[in-house]
Scaffold this motif. Structure first.
Motif, short mmCIF file in Angstrom:
data_model
loop_
_atom_site.label_atom_id
_atom_site.label_comp_id
_atom_site.label_asym_id
_atom_site.label_seq_id
_atom_site.Cartn_x
_atom_site.Cartn_y
_atom_site.Cartn_z
N VAL A 75 0.86 -1.18 0.00
CA VAL A 75 0.00 0.00 0.00
C VAL A 75 0.90 1.23 0.00
CG1 VAL A 75 -1.92 -1.13 1.16
CG2 VAL A 75 -0.17 0.00 2.54
N ALA A 76 0.37 2.33 -0.47
CA ALA A 76 1.14 3.57 -0.53
C ALA A 76 1.39 4.10 0.88
CB ALA A 76 0.39 4.60 -1.36
N MET A 83 -5.27 -2.46 5.47
CA MET A 83 -6.53 -3.12 5.12
C MET A 83 -7.38 -2.30 4.17
SD MET A 83 -5.90 -5.90 6.57
CE MET A 83 -7.42 -6.76 6.08
N ASP A 84 -6.89 -1.12 3.76
CA ASP A 84 -7.61 -0.33 2.76
C ASP A 84 -7.49 -0.94 1.37
OD1 ASP A 84 -8.48 1.49 4.59
OD2 ASP A 84 -7.02 3.06 4.08
N ALA A 85 -6.46 -1.75 1.16
CA ALA A 85 -6.28 -2.39 -0.15
C ALA A 85 -7.37 -3.43 -0.36
CB ALA A 85 -4.91 -3.05 -0.22
N ASP A 86 -7.71 -3.67 -1.61
CA ASP A 86 -8.72 -4.68 -1.96
C ASP A 86 -8.04 -6.04 -1.99
OD1 ASP A 86 -10.72 -6.26 -2.96
OD2 ASP A 86 -11.25 -4.92 -4.62
N TRP A 87 -7.86 -6.65 -0.83
CA TRP A 87 -7.12 -7.89 -0.74
C TRP A 87 -7.82 -9.06 -1.41
CZ3 TRP A 87 -2.19 -7.86 -0.09
CH2 TRP A 87 -1.60 -6.77 0.58
N ASP A 88 -9.16 -9.03 -1.44
CA ASP A 88 -9.86 -10.11 -2.14
C ASP A 88 -9.50 -10.09 -3.63
OD1 ASP A 88 -11.18 -11.06 0.13
OD2 ASP A 88 -12.84 -9.65 -0.11
N GLN A 130 -0.71 -4.12 15.81
CA GLN A 130 -1.86 -4.00 14.91
C GLN A 130 -1.52 -4.50 13.52
OE1 GLN A 130 -3.26 -0.05 13.51
NE2 GLN A 130 -5.26 -0.67 14.33
N THR A 131 -0.30 -4.20 13.07
CA THR A 131 0.16 -4.70 11.77
C THR A 131 0.19 -6.22 11.76
OG1 THR A 131 1.43 -2.70 11.28
CG2 THR A 131 2.11 -4.73 10.17
N ALA A 132 0.68 -6.82 12.83
CA ALA A 132 0.71 -8.28 12.93
C ALA A 132 -0.69 -8.86 12.80
CB ALA A 132 1.34 -8.70 14.26
N GLU A 133 -1.65 -8.22 13.44
CA GLU A 133 -3.05 -8.66 13.34
C GLU A 133 -3.54 -8.60 11.90
OE1 GLU A 133 -7.41 -7.09 14.96
OE2 GLU A 133 -5.59 -6.62 16.11
N HIS A 134 -3.21 -7.51 11.21
CA HIS A 134 -3.63 -7.36 9.82
C HIS A 134 -2.93 -8.37 8.91
CE1 HIS A 134 -4.82 -2.90 10.71
NE2 HIS A 134 -5.75 -3.75 11.07
N ILE A 150 -4.67 -11.09 6.27
CA ILE A 150 -4.33 -11.25 4.85
C ILE A 150 -3.79 -12.66 4.59
CG2 ILE A 150 -2.93 -10.37 2.94
CD1 ILE A 150 -2.80 -7.69 4.55
N GLY A 151 -2.96 -13.14 5.51
CA GLY A 151 -2.43 -14.49 5.38
C GLY A 151 -3.53 -15.53 5.33
#
Length: 286
Positions: free
Chosen positions: A73-74, A80-85, A114-118, A122-123
């Protein structure tokens, strides 16, 4: 162990001529690619400019194995703003085996947790689609927080079944850690590495030793502390390739050693062609 090329090495060339750049890379002998999926000049995904079937067919025609893709992401955007799906679906369609998150702009305990949670979330999406998910380090993750580091917090608070690590060996050095010791500690959780080289003129190697840890501005590290000529062609800097690849062969679990040439001097196609020769010497040596 196989040799790969991260296409960030030629991102400017990709911006200008996507398919022509792929052709050049294939002609010089690279077989395995870690894709860039976004044109850094326009911010547009290449899949918006060219259809996925067309991209996939071009890779097949050139005999290129797109085993992985960097998807980030920029700066300033939330992970989580990215369209991960969409991201997971597109990379699965291209035949990628893995997705790598290239950089999180973490600076303290709370945002690291928080990053680890995100990353776990994604994983999990990747896992359900049959893809592996990795985090790629830079230097700032090795900032010390008491008795630990941001990197260690990430490793301890992500699920090993969902989040692996793609160690960039030189960035580990620039964070003040021993990359081979860290690689051994991570074990099979790190089966892909990035290989670059650092110029002999660079001082200090450890960026974090030169800044105030209490006022760590993550972006400033890369905009002010890191210089365009810090990185050099493989085999011309401070990395001990003999020692590094002897250890990698000994460990036995690294599947891909990936060239990432961030240097600026000269023609980038010439640089990565020279890099391939160095990698062939050490990766293929037994």
């Amino acid at each position: 162990m196989e040799i790969g090329l991260n296409l960030f090495s030629v991102f400017k060339e990709l911006n200008e001529d996507y398919f022509g750049t792929l052709e050049h890379v294939a002609e010089m002998g690279y077989k395995n690619l870690e894709l860039l999926t976004v044109n850094f000049s326009t911010g547009e995904r290449y899949s918006d400019a060219f259809s996925l079937p067309v991209i996939k067919q071009k890779l097949e025609d050139l005999g290129l194995n797109a085993f992985s893709a960097h998807e980030g992401v920029a700066p300033g955007s939330a992970i989580m703003d990215a369209d991960w799906d969409r991201i997971v679906e597109e990379n699965a369609e291209l035949g990628c085996q893995s997705i790598v998150f290239p950089m999180a702009f973490i600076s303290g305990r709370e945002d690291t947790l928080q990053t680890a949670e995100h990353l776990n979330l994604i994983g999990e999406k990747c896992n359900k689609a049959g893809l592996s998910f990795y985090y790629h380090n830079h230097a700032h993750e090795f900032r010390r927080i008491g008795e630990t580091s941001l990197f260690e917090l990430l490793a301890e608070n992500t699920d090993p079944a969902l989040v692996k690590f793609e160690l960039d060996l030189v960035w580990v050095m620039r964070g003040g850690y021993d990359p081979l010791a860290l690689l051994e500690k991570l074990g099979s959780r790190c089966d892909m590495i990035h290989q670059k080289d650092l110029g002999q003129h660079v001082n200090p190697v450890n960026i974090l030793s030169a800044i105030s840890q209490g006022n760590l501005d993550t972006m400033k590290i890369y905009t002010e502390m890191v210089k365009p000529n810090d990185f050099v062609n493989l085999g011309t800097g401070i990395v001990n390739f003999q020692e590094t690849y002897q250890k990698l062969h000994q460990l036995g679990y690294v599947r891909y050693a990936i060239v990432e040439n961030e240097g600026q001097p000269g023609n980038k196609f010439t640089s990565i062609a020279d890099d391939l020769k160095v990698m062939e010497k050490y990766v293929q040596a037994r």
